[in-house]
Design a protein around this motif. Structure first.
Motif, PDB file in Angstrom:
ATOM      1  N   LEU A  16      -8.639  -5.778  23.011  1.00  0.00           N
ATOM      2  CA  LEU A  16      -8.786  -5.055  21.720  1.00  0.00           C
ATOM      3  C   LEU A  16      -9.901  -5.093  20.862  1.00  0.00           C
ATOM      4  N   SER A  17     -10.150  -6.324  20.685  1.00  0.00           N
ATOM      5  CA  SER A  17     -11.295  -6.824  19.975  1.00  0.00           C
ATOM      6  C   SER A  17     -12.759  -6.051  20.462  1.00  0.00           C
ATOM      7  N   GLN A  18     -12.742  -6.140  21.687  1.00  0.00           N
ATOM      8  CA  GLN A  18     -13.923  -5.250  22.240  1.00  0.00           C
ATOM      9  C   GLN A  18     -13.945  -3.722  22.110  1.00  0.00           C
ATOM     10  N   ALA A  19     -12.578  -3.451  22.364  1.00  0.00           N
ATOM     11  CA  ALA A  19     -12.562  -1.912  22.317  1.00  0.00           C
ATOM     12  C   ALA A  19     -12.769  -1.307  21.120  1.00  0.00           C
ATOM     13  N   SER A  37      -1.073  -0.650   3.065  1.00  0.00           N
ATOM     14  CA  SER A  37      -1.399  -1.022   1.568  1.00  0.00           C
ATOM     15  C   SER A  37      -0.434  -0.495   0.545  1.00  0.00           C
ATOM     16  N   LEU A  38      -0.594  -1.552  -0.347  1.00  0.00           N
ATOM     17  CA  LEU A  38       0.338  -1.169  -1.688  1.00  0.00           C
ATOM     18  C   LEU A  38       1.946  -1.138  -0.957  1.00  0.00           C
ATOM     19  N   GLY A  39       2.170  -1.830  -0.256  1.00  0.00           N
ATOM     20  CA  GLY A  39       3.448  -1.941   0.118  1.00  0.00           C
ATOM     21  C   GLY A  39       4.012  -0.750   1.073  1.00  0.00           C
ATOM     22  N   GLY A  40       3.223  -0.166   1.591  1.00  0.00           N
ATOM     23  CA  GLY A  40       3.659   0.966   2.494  1.00  0.00           C
ATOM     24  C   GLY A  40       2.820   1.063   3.517  1.00  0.00           C
ATOM     25  N   ILE A  41       3.010   2.133   4.400  1.00  0.00           N
ATOM     26  CA  ILE A  41       2.386   2.235   5.634  1.00  0.00           C
ATOM     27  C   ILE A  41       1.375   3.521   5.244  1.00  0.00           C
ATOM     28  N   VAL A  42       0.221   3.312   5.319  1.00  0.00           N
ATOM     29  CA  VAL A  42      -0.848   4.749   5.149  1.00  0.00           C
ATOM     30  C   VAL A  42      -0.978   5.485   6.415  1.00  0.00           C
ATOM     31  N   CYS A  43      -1.105   4.767   7.671  1.00  0.00           N
ATOM     32  CA  CYS A  43      -1.324   5.682   8.734  1.00  0.00           C
ATOM     33  C   CYS A  43      -0.707   4.829  10.209  1.00  0.00           C
ATOM     34  N   SER A  44      -0.177   5.269  11.032  1.00  0.00           N
ATOM     35  CA  SER A  44       0.513   4.594  11.927  1.00  0.00           C
ATOM     36  C   SER A  44       0.839   5.443  13.092  1.00  0.00           C
ATOM     37  N   LYS A  45       0.963   4.734  14.362  1.00  0.00           N
ATOM     38  CA  LYS A  45       1.368   5.356  15.596  1.00  0.00           C
ATOM     39  C   LYS A  45       2.437   4.443  16.405  1.00  0.00           C
ATOM     40  N   SER A  46       3.376   4.886  16.910  1.00  0.00           N
ATOM     41  CA  SER A  46       4.308   4.150  17.589  1.00  0.00           C
ATOM     42  C   SER A  46       4.304   4.749  19.085  1.00  0.00           C
ATOM     43  N   LEU A  47       4.219   3.900  19.941  1.00  0.00           N
ATOM     44  CA  LEU A  47       4.174   4.168  21.479  1.00  0.00           C
ATOM     45  C   LEU A  47       5.356   3.309  22.041  1.00  0.00           C
ATOM     46  N   VAL A  53      -4.851   0.766  23.731  1.00  0.00           N
ATOM     47  CA  VAL A  53      -6.347   0.942  23.255  1.00  0.00           C
ATOM     48  C   VAL A  53      -6.352   2.397  22.695  1.00  0.00           C
ATOM     49  N   ALA A  54      -6.128   3.283  23.397  1.00  0.00           N
ATOM     50  CA  ALA A  54      -6.301   4.846  22.814  1.00  0.00           C
ATOM     51  C   ALA A  54      -5.449   4.995  21.547  1.00  0.00           C
ATOM     52  N   ALA A  55      -4.281   4.365  21.285  1.00  0.00           N
ATOM     53  CA  ALA A  55      -3.440   4.411  20.261  1.00  0.00           C
ATOM     54  C   ALA A  55      -4.242   3.853  19.053  1.00  0.00           C
ATOM     55  N   LEU A  56      -4.551   2.657  19.345  1.00  0.00           N
ATOM     56  CA  LEU A  56      -5.206   1.724  18.259  1.00  0.00           C
ATOM     57  C   LEU A  56      -6.629   2.698  17.824  1.00  0.00           C
ATOM     58  N   LYS A  57      -7.296   3.107  18.742  1.00  0.00           N
ATOM     59  CA  LYS A  57      -8.650   3.876  18.023  1.00  0.00           C
ATOM     60  C   LYS A  57      -8.219   5.232  17.389  1.00  0.00           C
ATOM     61  N   GLU A  58      -6.767   5.765  17.851  1.00  0.00           N
ATOM     62  CA  GLU A  58      -6.415   6.918  16.979  1.00  0.00           C
ATOM     63  C   GLU A  58      -6.110   6.635  15.873  1.00  0.00           C
TER      64      GLU A  58
END
Length: 344
Positions: free
Chosen positions: A301-304, A169-179, A262-267
């Protein structure tokens, strides 16, 4: 065409599986595997790119085909620098009158040491100025998302070595996770599964072909259980052997890395601010990267997540296209530290 080319602005998707180079006003001019073939006797480079990839698993004892980037970061700095220099010269010509401005994409979870290795490689390959950009931002730009607006966008970028999940949002990363999970982990999982279940040893390149041809992440959506013949070496007899490998088996083989994504997406969704979460419900999740092409991954991913998931147009080139768009607006983006960082 004259003897010399003037300076080019260059965007580089420095991927574990492949390198894409974007040249300003020309688009993507190069897409080659991140593979280098070396002579083990003197360390001399024999081949780079597609010609080296064809040697994987097929080389004689004195030749070694290697991937200098592993899990999204530089594993062998010297070889990476030579490979990057070779590709830049191949894309732009070796007679550059002025040194280029280079923007390189990096995973959002890289360490300071890994970041310095990338910027140093960019300068050693001939950059006048080098900028680093986080992959989720580049992927979102390349996918056509308006990341500068106050509305929230969610991107899942699945590459060869890493998966980056981010809310923007607004040109930046609000929250993220890298695996450190990506296409390579899918291939390795298939190799392990066939070895464990069938006592058959296959190469990672063949495993990649299996993943592309019959691999699935969502068996419930399969119209047919596609089957492919697998050839390798029997671990019990040591003799060549062939078996049949099905789409359902591919799902079983890749279950562990898929569950990690899937776990990272939910996190990430759990820590997303509610205002942005509301936007994501409306806009859905955008998938980019080569991993997005895995059959059924969007449905899984859509179902999860309980949200609509879309695959970007030409997901493999999204990051490279995003660097090109960022280069075009570089003057405006320099003030956004979360967006682009100059490698000093």
């Amino acid at each position: 065409m004259g003897l010399f080319n003037f300076s080019h602005d260059i965007g580089v998707d420095l991927g574990t599986a492949s390198i894409l180079i974007y040249v300003k006003d020309k688009g993507i001019v190069l897409n080659e595997p991140s593979v280098v073939a070396l002579d083990q006797k003197d360390g001399k480079i024999i081949a780079i790119g597609e010609s080296a990839r064809r040697m994987l698993g097929r080389t004689p004892g004195n030749i070694l085909a290697v991937r200098p980037l592993r899990e999204g970061v530089i594993a062998d700095y010297e070889i990476t620098e030579k490979m990057l220099r070779y590709f830049i010269h191949k894309a732009c010509g070796s007679n550059l009158l002025f040194k280029p401005i280079i923007m390189v994409c990096i995973p959002s979870g890289v360490t300071g040491v890994e970041e310095r290795a990338v910027r140093q490689a960019a300068y050693q390959s001939g950059a006048k100025h080098a900028y680093l950009m986080e992959e989720p931002l580049a992927a979102a730009l390349g996918a056509g998302l308006d990341i500068h607006s106050p509305a929230g966008n969610m991107v899942v970028d699945i590459g060869g070595g890493t998966t980056d999940i981010a809310v923007l949002s607004l040109g930046g990363i609000v929250c993220s996770k890298s695996l450190r999970v990506g296409g390579d982990k899918f291939d390795e999982a298939i190799v392990r599964y066939i070895r464990r279940i069938n006592n058959l040893l296959i190469g990672e390149r063949f495993a990649e072909d299996l993943k592309i041809t019959v691999g699935t992440a969502y068996p419930n959506g399969l119209r047919e259980n596609k089957i492919m013949e697998v050839r390798g070496r029997d671990l019990l007899t040591g003799l060549p052997k062939s078996i049949s490998f099905s789409a359902l088996e591919s799902y079983e083989a890749m279950a562990e890395p898929l569950e990690a994504i899937v776990a990272a997406l939910k996190e990430v969704l759990e820590i997303t601010p509610p205002e942005l979460a509301a936007d994501i419900i409306d806009r859905g999740i955008m998938m980019t990267g080569g991993g997005a092409l895995l059959e059924g991954l969007d449905s899984m991913l859509s179902q999860a997540a309980g949200l609509p998931v879309y695959i970007a147009e030409d997901p493999i080139s999204c990051v490279a296209r995003g660097t090109g768009l960022a280069l075009a607006d570089l003057r405006d983006l320099r003030n956004s530290k979360s967006f682009v960082r100059q490698a000093l």
